[in-house]
Scaffold this active site. Sequence first.
Site, mmCIF file in Angstrom:
data_model
loop_
_atom_site.group_PDB
_atom_site.id
_atom_site.type_symbol
_atom_site.label_atom_id
_atom_site.label_comp_id
_atom_site.label_asym_id
_atom_site.label_seq_id
_atom_site.Cartn_x
_atom_site.Cartn_y
_atom_site.Cartn_z
ATOM 1 N N GLU A 99 -12.287 -22.246 -4.570
ATOM 2 C CA GLU A 99 -11.837 -23.105 -5.874
ATOM 3 C C GLU A 99 -10.218 -23.115 -5.575
ATOM 4 O O GLU A 99 -9.629 -22.762 -6.697
ATOM 5 C CB GLU A 99 -12.221 -22.025 -6.990
ATOM 6 C CG GLU A 99 -13.773 -22.048 -7.320
ATOM 7 C CD GLU A 99 -14.150 -21.406 -8.458
ATOM 8 O OE1 GLU A 99 -13.281 -20.907 -9.164
ATOM 9 O OE2 GLU A 99 -15.355 -21.519 -8.684
ATOM 10 N N TYR B 70 -20.622 -22.938 -13.825
ATOM 11 C CA TYR B 70 -20.963 -21.758 -14.870
ATOM 12 C C TYR B 70 -21.303 -22.400 -16.144
ATOM 13 O O TYR B 70 -21.114 -22.146 -17.316
ATOM 14 C CB TYR B 70 -19.782 -20.725 -14.787
ATOM 15 C CG TYR B 70 -19.718 -19.980 -13.857
ATOM 16 C CD1 TYR B 70 -20.497 -18.898 -13.519
ATOM 17 C CD2 TYR B 70 -18.909 -20.233 -12.656
ATOM 18 C CE1 TYR B 70 -20.222 -18.013 -12.608
ATOM 19 C CE2 TYR B 70 -18.782 -19.500 -11.514
ATOM 20 C CZ TYR B 70 -19.592 -18.527 -11.417
ATOM 21 O OH TYR B 70 -19.417 -17.424 -10.758
ATOM 22 N N ASP C 202 -10.329 -13.360 -9.501
ATOM 23 C CA ASP C 202 -11.194 -12.485 -10.251
ATOM 24 C C ASP C 202 -11.607 -11.345 -9.570
ATOM 25 O O ASP C 202 -12.881 -11.063 -9.518
ATOM 26 C CB ASP C 202 -12.249 -13.594 -10.973
ATOM 27 C CG ASP C 202 -13.083 -12.678 -11.833
ATOM 28 O OD1 ASP C 202 -12.435 -11.866 -12.566
ATOM 29 O OD2 ASP C 202 -14.325 -12.838 -11.913
ATOM 30 N N GLU D 200 -21.960 -20.916 -6.480
ATOM 31 C CA GLU D 200 -22.007 -19.753 -7.191
ATOM 32 C C GLU D 200 -22.716 -20.371 -8.494
ATOM 33 O O GLU D 200 -22.593 -21.415 -9.158
ATOM 34 C CB GLU D 200 -20.401 -19.738 -7.652
ATOM 35 C CG GLU D 200 -19.566 -18.840 -6.785
ATOM 36 C CD GLU D 200 -18.383 -18.496 -7.118
ATOM 37 O OE1 GLU D 200 -18.115 -18.260 -8.414
ATOM 38 O OE2 GLU D 200 -17.360 -18.251 -6.354
#
Length: 652
Positions: free
Chosen positions: A451, A504, A207, A540
């Site tokens: 990840e 998230y 990303d 994160e």
Amino acid sequence: MLRGSAGAWAVLGPLLWGCGLALLQGGMLYPRESRSRERKELDGLWSFRADFSDNRRQGFEQQWYRAPLRESGPTLDMPVPSSFNDVGQDGQLRSFVGWVWYEREITLPQRWTEDLGTRVVLRIGSAHYYAIVWVNGVHVVEHEGGHLPFEADISKLVQSGPLSSCRITIAINNTLSPHTLPPGTILYKTDPSMYPKGYFVQNTKFDFFNYAGLHRSVVLYTTPTTYIDDITVTTDVDQDIGLVNYQIIIQGSDHFQVDVSLLDEEGKVVAKGAGAEGQLQVPSAHLWWPYLMHEHPAYLYSLEVKMMAQTAVGPVSDFYTLPVGIRTVAVTESQFLINGKPFYFRGVNKHEDSDIRGKGFDWPLLVKDFNLLRWLGANAFRTSHYPYAEEVLQLCDRYGIVVIDESPGVGIALVESFSNVSLQHHLEVMEEMIRRDKNHPAVVMWSVANEPASFLKPAGYYFKTLIAHTKALDPSRPVTFVTNTNYEADLGAPYVDVICVNSYYSWYHDYGHMEVIQLQLATQFENWYKAYQKPMIQSEYGADAIEGFHEDPPLMFSEEYQKGLLKQYHVVLDQKRKEYVVGELIWNFADFMTNQSPVRMIGNRKGIFTRQRQPKSAAFLLRERYWKLANETRYQRSAVTSQCVGSGLFTV
Ligand code: GCB
């Protein structure tokens, strides 16, 4: 139609990398000036051309490296260091995939070309992704990987005749394949009713924008022909005695003498040694402490290395000075220890990213970022998702900002990217990275990936091998990779020293429902800890916020939502940090550029600072939290510093 990597390479150029794993030859010391070494930076304007030909190979077919680039066609002025993507007005160049050509002609000091006792080295700090280099039309080196330096000894070329100038040509290809790091794929779109002939795009599973070009300085430096090639330092502490173990590699002669001296910050010699290997003992040593963990953090000694050799051309000396921080790092079942004290990572994830420059190194930006980090009271960051410029780590050493140093192993999602070809390359990248960064006291842990699809079957062997290799290269630091795989499915987690998890909640699912965060986050920590009994880092968490968007009650993308989400995480972090959570790293320090997509509004907006480094509301929230945490764990609290927190100032 998705073509395999071989097809993509055939179209995009002659990429010639081998895949045999061999321990890297030679060191990669940062090029510093000394009594015996000179350095010439080639920052500035280079000539540039992107090869827009259909097969992207015109440059090789016409041998653009043979003569000055301007003779084979039009060129652009291109700043170095910088990505090439955002400096122009041409949309096609912004998204260009294939070979670009850089060229610079330089005048060399007379001594460099005439003194045969001088070794002239060309060093490229970062060329993303694959680079081929020629000097005066002669091929000198190739390198795969966009984030680590490589060099070539060009002495013979520049000392072979009455030359005073030299022409450096660098062809760079930003194409990613399933076996590159990071991986990518070229997707050919063949429906003639929708796409022109030969149309392709590059797809990635990470990303951030795949900026390309010469991202860091290109330098020429000199050494004598017998020279200090590498230095490895590890440190330990015995009571109040600092132990500095050193190993020095000399190239060019077998008959040399090495002397080392360790100097304190006042320039006083505190220990001396002789020989290429040994241990220095420093009584009452000043330890290297992280920012706000000690009244005098980041204490750096200087290791002065002197080499003397007898050569055919007479006696030769070489000098190199390395900053050294004396500190220890250790991990228990529930703690991360620096110098034997529990350390809590209060920090951020970053990117090398800014307006116009893209991933190009920029001193003002770097200094601003460090001022912001210290304003926040942060003591750590992760080099998400690739190794950063060496100058970044140097500032971390100087300011006491602790680093989790991450490889470019991001977006490893396809089964092909777990193959032996990929693994071998990944092992080599870890070698390059450790060779470059091993001596930084600020680096306390290696992260081999971010990840990856670590639930895929081959991931178990892949991470077992990769982590074992990393530990063999550097037994002094813990190793991790950052996961977002479910704790039960993750096949790599058994091999890490610290569990780093990204989540998230209430962002990529349960949109808008901040009320579920506490339960989900607590469950995440408890499951992982029960399974592994290893310290954990929330590596994160975050939410996008567009600066100036306000909604109360909070709605997604508003500054209030970002702040509200972080607060929910903090409640659980405050409980679990008393048990086994050893850190929290916000995603992200600043907004950054990504590929265009309907879920990205001119990039990723999860920064607590804008891309221009202005604070959003969340930055103030985090600042309050980090200073509070710092005060709780302060090694020695001083009235001055707590006063400074309130007044908006800070001490360093
Ligand atoms: C992640 C990735 C990071 C992304 C972030 C996001 O899990 O590690 O590279 O930018 O999420 O904002 O989606």
